[in-house]
Design a protein around this motif. Structure first.
Motif, PDB file in Angstrom:
ATOM      1  N   PRO A   1       0.835  -1.210   0.000  1.00 27.03           N
ATOM      2  CA  PRO A   1       0.000   0.000   0.000  1.00 27.03           C
ATOM      3  C   PRO A   1       0.867   1.255   0.000  1.00 27.03           C
ATOM      4  O   PRO A   1       1.977   1.246   0.542  1.00 27.03           O
ATOM      5  CB  PRO A   1      -0.776  -0.122   1.299  1.00 27.03           C
ATOM      6  CG  PRO A   1       0.131  -0.892   2.211  1.00 27.03           C
ATOM      7  CD  PRO A   1       0.872  -1.858   1.327  1.00 27.03           C
TER       8      PRO A   1
ATOM      9  N   GLU B   1      -2.551   2.112   6.696  1.00 31.41           N
ATOM     10  CA  GLU B   1      -3.723   2.731   7.311  1.00 31.41           C
ATOM     11  C   GLU B   1      -4.227   1.933   8.509  1.00 31.41           C
ATOM     12  O   GLU B   1      -4.445   2.471   9.588  1.00 31.41           O
ATOM     13  CB  GLU B   1      -4.835   2.881   6.259  1.00 31.41           C
ATOM     14  CG  GLU B   1      -4.402   3.791   5.094  1.00 31.41           C
ATOM     15  CD  GLU B   1      -5.310   3.674   3.868  1.00 31.41           C
ATOM     16  OE1 GLU B   1      -6.419   3.129   3.995  1.00 31.41           O
ATOM     17  OE2 GLU B   1      -4.882   4.118   2.782  1.00 31.41           O
ATOM     18  N   THR B   2      -4.402   0.614   8.299  1.00 32.71           N
ATOM     19  CA  THR B   2      -4.862  -0.258   9.391  1.00 32.71           C
ATOM     20  C   THR B   2      -4.120  -1.584   9.260  1.00 32.71           C
ATOM     21  O   THR B   2      -3.603  -1.910   8.187  1.00 32.71           O
ATOM     22  CB  THR B   2      -6.373  -0.547   9.290  1.00 32.71           C
ATOM     23  OG1 THR B   2      -6.608  -1.307   8.091  1.00 32.71           O
ATOM     24  CG2 THR B   2      -7.207   0.727   9.252  1.00 32.71           C
TER      25      THR B   2
ATOM     26  N   GLU C   1      -5.477  -4.465   9.065  1.00 31.00           N
ATOM     27  CA  GLU C   1      -6.204  -5.311   8.112  1.00 31.00           C
ATOM     28  C   GLU C   1      -5.852  -4.920   6.679  1.00 31.00           C
ATOM     29  O   GLU C   1      -5.569  -5.758   5.831  1.00 31.00           O
ATOM     30  CB  GLU C   1      -7.720  -5.165   8.322  1.00 31.00           C
ATOM     31  CG  GLU C   1      -8.212  -5.672   9.676  1.00 31.00           C
ATOM     32  CD  GLU C   1      -7.809  -4.763  10.830  1.00 31.00           C
ATOM     33  OE1 GLU C   1      -7.625  -3.531  10.619  1.00 31.00           O
ATOM     34  OE2 GLU C   1      -7.616  -5.275  11.965  1.00 31.00           O
ATOM     35  N   GLN C   2      -5.917  -3.593   6.401  1.00 36.28           N
ATOM     36  CA  GLN C   2      -5.614  -3.127   5.043  1.00 36.28           C
ATOM     37  C   GLN C   2      -4.185  -3.477   4.664  1.00 36.28           C
ATOM     38  O   GLN C   2      -3.910  -3.897   3.550  1.00 36.28           O
ATOM     39  CB  GLN C   2      -5.848  -1.591   5.003  1.00 36.28           C
ATOM     40  CG  GLN C   2      -5.269  -0.872   3.827  1.00 36.28           C
ATOM     41  CD  GLN C   2      -3.993  -0.110   4.196  1.00 36.28           C
ATOM     42  OE1 GLN C   2      -3.463  -0.240   5.303  1.00 36.28           O
ATOM     43  NE2 GLN C   2      -3.502   0.668   3.251  1.00 36.28           N
ATOM     44  N   THR C   3      -3.266  -3.369   5.593  1.00 39.36           N
ATOM     45  CA  THR C   3      -1.861  -3.633   5.271  1.00 39.36           C
ATOM     46  C   THR C   3      -1.646  -5.122   5.008  1.00 39.36           C
ATOM     47  O   THR C   3      -0.969  -5.500   4.041  1.00 39.36           O
ATOM     48  CB  THR C   3      -0.962  -3.141   6.426  1.00 39.36           C
ATOM     49  OG1 THR C   3      -1.254  -1.763   6.668  1.00 39.36           O
ATOM     50  CG2 THR C   3       0.516  -3.289   6.070  1.00 39.36           C
TER      51      THR C   3
ATOM     52  N   GLU D   1      -3.932  -7.295   4.039  1.00 39.07           N
ATOM     53  CA  GLU D   1      -4.616  -7.649   2.793  1.00 39.07           C
ATOM     54  C   GLU D   1      -3.773  -7.241   1.587  1.00 39.07           C
ATOM     55  O   GLU D   1      -3.601  -7.998   0.627  1.00 39.07           O
ATOM     56  CB  GLU D   1      -5.981  -6.950   2.736  1.00 39.07           C
ATOM     57  CG  GLU D   1      -7.165  -7.900   2.749  1.00 39.07           C
ATOM     58  CD  GLU D   1      -8.481  -7.120   2.574  1.00 39.07           C
ATOM     59  OE1 GLU D   1      -9.132  -7.292   1.533  1.00 39.07           O
ATOM     60  OE2 GLU D   1      -8.828  -6.317   3.467  1.00 39.07           O
ATOM     61  N   ALA D   2      -3.232  -6.024   1.637  1.00 40.70           N
ATOM     62  CA  ALA D   2      -2.405  -5.543   0.527  1.00 40.70           C
ATOM     63  C   ALA D   2      -1.143  -6.389   0.384  1.00 40.70           C
ATOM     64  O   ALA D   2      -0.711  -6.712  -0.725  1.00 40.70           O
ATOM     65  CB  ALA D   2      -2.046  -4.073   0.740  1.00 40.70           C
TER      66      ALA D   2
ATOM     67  N   HIS E   1      -3.763  -1.890  -3.298  1.00 44.94           N
ATOM     68  CA  HIS E   1      -4.649  -1.540  -2.190  1.00 44.94           C
ATOM     69  C   HIS E   1      -5.895  -2.404  -2.302  1.00 44.94           C
ATOM     70  O   HIS E   1      -6.456  -2.530  -3.386  1.00 44.94           O
ATOM     71  CB  HIS E   1      -5.036  -0.047  -2.269  1.00 44.94           C
ATOM     72  CG  HIS E   1      -5.578   0.478  -0.970  1.00 44.94           C
ATOM     73  ND1 HIS E   1      -6.816   0.148  -0.495  1.00 44.94           N
ATOM     74  CD2 HIS E   1      -5.039   1.300  -0.038  1.00 44.94           C
ATOM     75  CE1 HIS E   1      -7.012   0.758   0.672  1.00 44.94           C
ATOM     76  NE2 HIS E   1      -5.941   1.459   0.979  1.00 44.94           N
TER      77      HIS E   1
ATOM     78  N   HIS F   1      -8.824  -1.807  -1.184  1.00 47.37           N
ATOM     79  CA  HIS F   1     -10.040  -0.994  -1.383  1.00 47.37           C
ATOM     80  C   HIS F   1      -9.625   0.426  -1.752  1.00 47.37           C
ATOM     81  O   HIS F   1      -9.725   1.335  -0.932  1.00 47.37           O
ATOM     82  CB  HIS F   1     -10.888  -0.963  -0.097  1.00 47.37           C
ATOM     83  CG  HIS F   1     -11.158  -2.312   0.452  1.00 47.37           C
ATOM     84  ND1 HIS F   1     -12.001  -3.225  -0.153  1.00 47.37           N
ATOM     85  CD2 HIS F   1     -10.654  -2.943   1.549  1.00 47.37           C
ATOM     86  CE1 HIS F   1     -12.020  -4.347   0.552  1.00 47.37           C
ATOM     87  NE2 HIS F   1     -11.210  -4.214   1.593  1.00 47.37           N
TER      88      HIS F   1
ATOM     89  N   ALA G   1      -8.803   4.514   0.051  1.00 45.95           N
ATOM     90  CA  ALA G   1      -7.412   4.789   0.404  1.00 45.95           C
ATOM     91  C   ALA G   1      -7.248   6.226   0.883  1.00 45.95           C
ATOM     92  O   ALA G   1      -7.886   7.143   0.368  1.00 45.95           O
ATOM     93  CB  ALA G   1      -6.499   4.534  -0.786  1.00 45.95           C
TER      94      ALA G   1
END
Lengths: 366, 366, 366, 366
Positions: B101, B105-106, B108-110, B112-113, B300, B302, B306
Motif C-alpha cells: 500500500p 492505514e490499518t 487489516e488493510q496492510t 490484505e495488501a 490496495h 479498497h 485509500a
C-alpha cells in the motif's frame, strides 16, 4: 470542486456520487448535458479530497476550484502584509535590499561584504553558515562558527541577519543568532524543516523550490503558517527549465501572480537565478520594476577567492550602480527604498528604520 | 576539466590560469587555435572547483570532463552491484517486485495488501508510515504505529519491509523496524537525511528527485555512499515536464543511462510516475523490458477508501496480469523474477530466496 | 465547459453569463456555493470559445470539459484504427518495424540500409530526402534526387517508403514518390503543411512536436483529418525536458495515454528520442512492451560516415538483436510482427502482407 | 571543439582521431591526463561536424566551443545593431512600443486599436491577418482582406505595419503590404519560411520558439541572415515550462543574454507570454528595465468581443499607465522612447521619427 463524468457514466454513477458527498456533509448539484454530466460540489474541500472521488465509476475528471492554501491566501486577507525583521520592513510600500556573501568564510570577508552591502543601500545582511551543496565534496559552510561571525558583523554594522537553516534540528541554534531564517530551494518540500521554522518565532524567508509550481510554493508557506507564524517572505529565485544559458530561469511573472494570490511579501534573488554576474543588475532592475518587495543579492569583496558561487557575486565596481537602481527605480513603482539608521552602543544594537510613504504620484504603477 | 577562453583573451590571461593551476598542484596544457585558446587541466577536479576559474579574466566557459561522483560511479567499479535486502536480491540477474500500500492505514488493510502483493510475486513489501505531503491538510501517515503494523505483517507474510523516512532524526527509529530505508522524491536534496540514512546500516532505496538530473541523483547517492553504505538502490519515479496528461513523465531512458554510469541497481515506480491505474501495467512491462532491476508498485484492497494515492493503486483484478508480466517478461531480458521462500517460525522470520541464473539463451537482450 | 466565478462575483455577473450563453444557443446552469458560484455550460463548445467568457466580470476560471479534437478522438470512434501503407498494416494487432537511414545519401548507402532493415524484419523503409536542420550550415538532404533513390530501392526491396515533407508546396512532389508522408517534429504546428498533407491522399505519419502536449499533438492530427484524411499514424519521439543525458526524453507513457484518447495508431521512435545508439534496443523493447503499434528506427551501413545523426544509427551487429526483439516481444502483448512478402516483377511491386491474428492467449497483456 | 576520451581509450584511438582531423585539414592537440585524454581541435568546425567524431572508438564526449551562428553573432560584429522599420528605429538607443490588435477583425476595430496604440506612444502597429491557431476550429484570420485593412489604417494613422506570415508562399503577398514581417513562435523552425522572409527585402521580427533554446533561436535568425537580410529583430515571448499559472514563462534573462551573444535588437512581448491582462503592465516595466529594445503589446477596443486572445489585450483604462511607463522608464536605462511624427498628405504617408540620444547621465544603467 467539480466532478466531470465520462460520456458513458450512468444515472446510478451520478447518484452514487451525490449520495457520497451528502453523507460527507456536502452538497452536490448535477448538471446534465447532451454528452456529459457535470457535478458541482459545495462544502469542505479537504473532506471531499478524502473521498477519492476520482476513483468512483463514471468519473472522468475532478477539478478543484478553491485554493488549497488558506492562511497565506489573499482571499481571506485582502490587504498585502508587511513583515518586519528587527525593525526593517519588507512589504508593499518599500523595496528592501538584502545583500551579503553567499557563504560566510572569514570574519574579514564577511565584514567587508557587509560594508559593501550597506554602502549599496542594503538594510539586511545575508550570509550562509550552513550550505546545502549538490556535491558532498563541496564546501558545506562553517556552521555555528559562521553564525558567530554573522552576529559579530551585525554588531559592527547594525545590519540584521538573514541566514539559512538546512535541518529541522538546527532551527533552535540558528534562530538564537539569526533575525530571519531562510529556507532554501532544495528544502522547499522538507516539511519537517518548514514546521520547525514555523514554530521558531522568527521571520522566515521561503525560497521557491527550483521546480515548485506557485501553488506548491504557497503550500510550503502554509506549512510554516500553520505553526502560527505568518511573518513569511517569499523569494523567487529562478526555476528549472530546458534553457541552458542561465543556471535557472527567473520567473519574473511569478511576482505579480503571487502578489495577487497571497498577502505575503515577495522578493527576488537575481544572483542565484542567473548564476552570472553580468545578469545581476539587469535582473535587479526588472525585479524592482515588476513590483517585487525587495531583492536579495550576493556580494563578495574577492569573488575570485569565494568558496561558493563566486562567479555571480557583485564586486566593488558594481555597487555604485546597484545603489543607483535602489535610488531611482522604487519611486517609479510608488515605493521607497527601505532606509535604516542604526546606532550601535556598547553591546546593544538599536535599529531605526525610516520608510517613506509611497510617492504621492506614481503614474507608472500598474 | 577544460577551460575555453574568449577570443579576446590575452596571453597573460592564459598564463594566469596555468600558474594558478600549477600552484594548486595540477597541470594545465594550453592549445592555441586561430580564434581561441583551450586549456586542458589534469589533476584534482574538486580542488580546481575551488579556484573559481570561471571568474578569471578571459574565461568563456569551464567544461567539466570527469564525473563528480566517485563511489557510485561505474568507472572504478565496472561490475554492476546486487543489493540484498534480508536475503532478497535486487540486481542485474533478477527482476524484483516490491509492492504494497502507498500508506499504512490499518493492520487489516496492510495485511490484505501484502497478501495481494505476495500473490502477484512480490518479494518485498512497501508501505508508508511517514508520508511527506504537499498539503499540510493531507493525511501524514501513522508514524511509529504504522511501523509496528508493518513489522507484524512481515511476521505474518515473510516479506521484508521497505518504508520511507522523512526526517534525519527519525532514521534510527525507522531503521529499527525497516529492512530497507526509502528516501522519497521530495527529499532528494535533503542532505542531512541522506547522510543519516547512509550511516544507518540498512539498504537504502533512493528515489530520483522529481526534477533532479541524473547527475544530481547520482550525487545524492554519493552522499549516502560517503557514509560507508553502498547498499543503495536507485528508483526512477517520473520527472516533472510540461505534459499535464500524467502526474509526472516516466523517464524510461534513465534506466539504461544510469546503469551505464553507475554500478548501483535501478528500479522503476510505475505507480507514482503516471498517477493513473490504467498506466501501471503498461509501464511495468516497459520497465522490465528496458532492463530495470525491479519495480515498485502500489496495491490496495479498497482503493476507493485509500487515504493516499488511491487512484493509482492496483486492485484485485489487475494482479493476475501483474503476475503474468513478472513471469513472462524477465526471461526475455535474460533474468529471472526474484523468488522468495519464507518460513516463519515463532518470532523469527527466515527468508530463503532463490534466484535462478540468467536464462541460457536470451536473444532479445541488448 | 465550466465557469468558476470569483468569491466577489455578483448575481448580476452570473446572470450576464447565463444570458450570453443562452443568446449563443447554449444552456447554463449555476450552482451557488457558500463561497463561489459555478456555472456549467451545455452546447457547442467552439461557439462558447468565441464568447471570451474568461474576460467577463466575476469570472475566475473557465474549465473546458470536452476534448477539442473530434475526428481523431476515440469518443465517437471507440475502435482503434489500422492504417495500411501499400498493404502494410499499422494498428492494434501488429507491431510494425519501420527502418532505414536517417538521410538518403547515395543509392548504395540507401540500398544497403534497406537490406539491413529488411533483414531485421522491417516492412516499411524510412529515409529522408528533405531534412529540416537546426543549422543552415548542416546537410539539408538531396531533395528530389533522394526521392528517386528511394523509389529505386523500393523497386529493389519491395519495401514501401516513408519520407518527410517539410514545405506545403513540396507535398505533391513528395507524394508522387512516397507511400507515406512524414511530418517532422519541427513542423508539428506548421498548419499549412498539415492541411496540405491532409489533402494529399496518402497515409501520414505525424511526429509529436518536441514540446507539444498530447492535446496539441492530437490537434495537429485534427488539422490533417479535417482535410478528409484519417490515415494518420502518430509517432512519439521524445519531448524536451531539463535532463541533458539524452537528446530528448522519450515519453513512453504517452503511448497508452494517446491510445485511450484517440483511435489512431501510435508508434515510437527510439532513435531520435535518445540520440544514442546504446539506447535504441532497450527503448525498442520498452516501446513494444508498453503497447506501441510499431517502431521507427535509424540504421546505417557506415554510421561513422553518415551525414546526419550517425551516432544513433544501428549497425550490423545490432540487427540480429533487433530481429529477436521483433520476434519475441510482440506475442507477449498479444500481437504479431507485421510480415511482408514482396514479389517484384518488372516495374510493378506487389506487396503481400501477412499479419497473424493476436495470439490466442496473451496473459501479460493489460 | 574538444574531444573527451573515455578512460579506456587507447593510444590508437587517440591517433585515429588526430589522423582523421589532420586529413580534414584541421589540427588536433592531445592532452594526456592521469585518467583521460582530451583532444583540442582547431580549424573548420562545420567540417569537423561531418566527421562524426562522436562515433569514433574511445570517444566519451564532443564539446563544441565556438558558436554555430556567425552572421548574427556579436563576435564578429561587436556593435549592437539598429533596425529601421519605415523610419522607426529599434535598437540600443531607444525603447520602441509596437502595439495593436492581436487579430485584424474589422476596419473599425483595427483603426480604434491603432489610435489607442498611438495614444499610448506606439510608433509601429501590430495586427494579424494570418493567424496560426492550435485548433483548426479557431478563427484563422482574414487573410489578404486583413492586410488591406492594415494598409488603410496605416494611411489613416501613419503607423508602419508589423504583421505575421505563416507560409513561405504567402511571403510576397504579405511583404507587398507589410513594413515588417513577423515570424511567429510556432514557425520558429519552419526553415522554408525563414529563408523566404530572409529573401523578401523587408525587416523581420523573429519570435522565439516557445521551446527554443537561445542558441536555436539565434540559429533561426541565421537562416534569415543567410539570405542577405540582417534587419532582424528578436522577440522574447515566453517559453514553455512546468508552471501552469501563466500561459508561458517570460524568460526575462534572455534579453541581456541575447544582447551579449548577438548584435540584433531584442524586444519583449508581455501580452502573449503571460496571457493575462493583469500581467501586461508589470511585465512591460520589467522588460524596459532589463534593457529590452522595445515591447510589443496587444490592445483591443472591446476585448470581450475579440476573436483571438481577448483576455490579454489592454483596454482603454490601461493605456494611460502604459504611456507613463514608456515616458518614465526609458531614461532610467539611458534610452529615449522612439517618437514618431507622421504627416499624412493625400495617398502618401511621410513618417518622421525623432529619437533622442541616450540621456547624458544614466546612473542606473548596467
Amino acid at each position: 470542486m467539480v466532478i466531470v463524468m465520462t460520456p458513458e457514466a450512468t444515472q446510478d454513477d451520478v447518484e452514487a456520487i451525490t449520495d457520497l458527498v451528502a453523507a460527507a456533509g456536502g452538497e452536490a448539484f448535477a448538471s446534465r448535458g447532451v454528452n456529459r454530466t457535470i457535478i458541482g460540489l459545495i462544502g469542505d474541500v479537504e473532506q471531499f479530497a478524502t473521498l477519492n472521488l476520482r476513483a468512483m465509476p463514471g468519473v472522468a475528471d475532478v477539478v478543484r476550484v478553491s485554493t488549497p492554501y488558506k492562511l497565506v491566501s489573499r482571499e481571506n486577507h485582502p490587504d498585502r502584509s508587511t513583515v518586519t525583521v528587527r525593525g526593517v520592513p519588507i512589504g508593499p510600500d518599500t523595496v528592501t535590499l538584502i545583500a551579503g556573501p553567499c557563504a560566510v568564510e572569514t570574519p574579514e570577508q564577511t565584514l567587508e561584504a557587509a560594508l559593501m552591502a550597506k554602502a549599496a543601500g542594503a538594510t539586511l545582511l545575508r550570509g550562509g553558515a550552513f550550505k546545502p551543496r549538490t556535491s558532498p565534496y563541496a564546501f558545506q559552510g562553517l556552521g555555528e562558527k559562521g553564525l558567530r561571525i554573522l552576529a559579530d558583523v551585525r554588531e559592527q554594522t547594525g545590519l540584521p541577519i538573514v541566514t539559512e537553516v538546512v535541518d529541522a534540528h538546527d532551527v533552535a541554534l540558528v534562530a538564537s543568532y539569526a533575525d530571519m531564517l531562510q529556507v532554501g530551494t532544495r528544502n522547499a518540500q522538507n516539511f519537517a524543516l518548514l514546521q520547525a521554522v514555523g514554530a521558531a518565532g522568527k521571520p522566515v524567508m521561503l525560497k521557491r523550490g527550483m521546480t515548485a509550481t506557485i501553488e506548491e510554493w504557497l503550500m510550503a508557506a502554509e506549512y510554516v503558517a500553520q505553526r502560527g507564524n505568518l511573518d513569511i517572505v517569499l523569494c523567487e529565485r529562478g526555476i528549472r527549465t530546458y534553457e541552458p544559458a542561465t543556471r535557472n530561469t527567473l520567473d519574473i511573472s511569478a511576482v505579480p501572480v503571487v502578489q495577487r494570490l497571497s498577502h505575503l511579501p515577495v522578493i527576488v534573488d537575481p544572483s542565484h537565478s542567473g548564476g552570472r554576474r553580468d545578469l545581476v543588475l539587469p535582473l535587479t532592475r526588472a525585479a524592482v520594476a515588476v513590483g517585487a518587495d525587495g531583492v536579495i543579492i550576493d556580494v563578495h569583496p574577492h569573488p575570485e577567492q569565494a568558496l561558493c558561487d563566486g562567479p555571480q557575486a557583485l564586486v566593488d565596481g558594481d555597487l555604485e550602480r546597484l545603489a543607483a537602481i535602489m535610488r531611482d527605480f522604487p519611486p517609479l513603482v510608488g515605493r521607497t527604498a527601505a532606509v535604516t539608521v542604526a546606532a550601535t552602543t556598547g553591546g546593544t544594537t538599536t535599529v531605526t528604520t525610516t520608510t517613506g510613504g509611497a510617492a504621492a504620484a506614481a503614474p507608472a504603477l500598474a
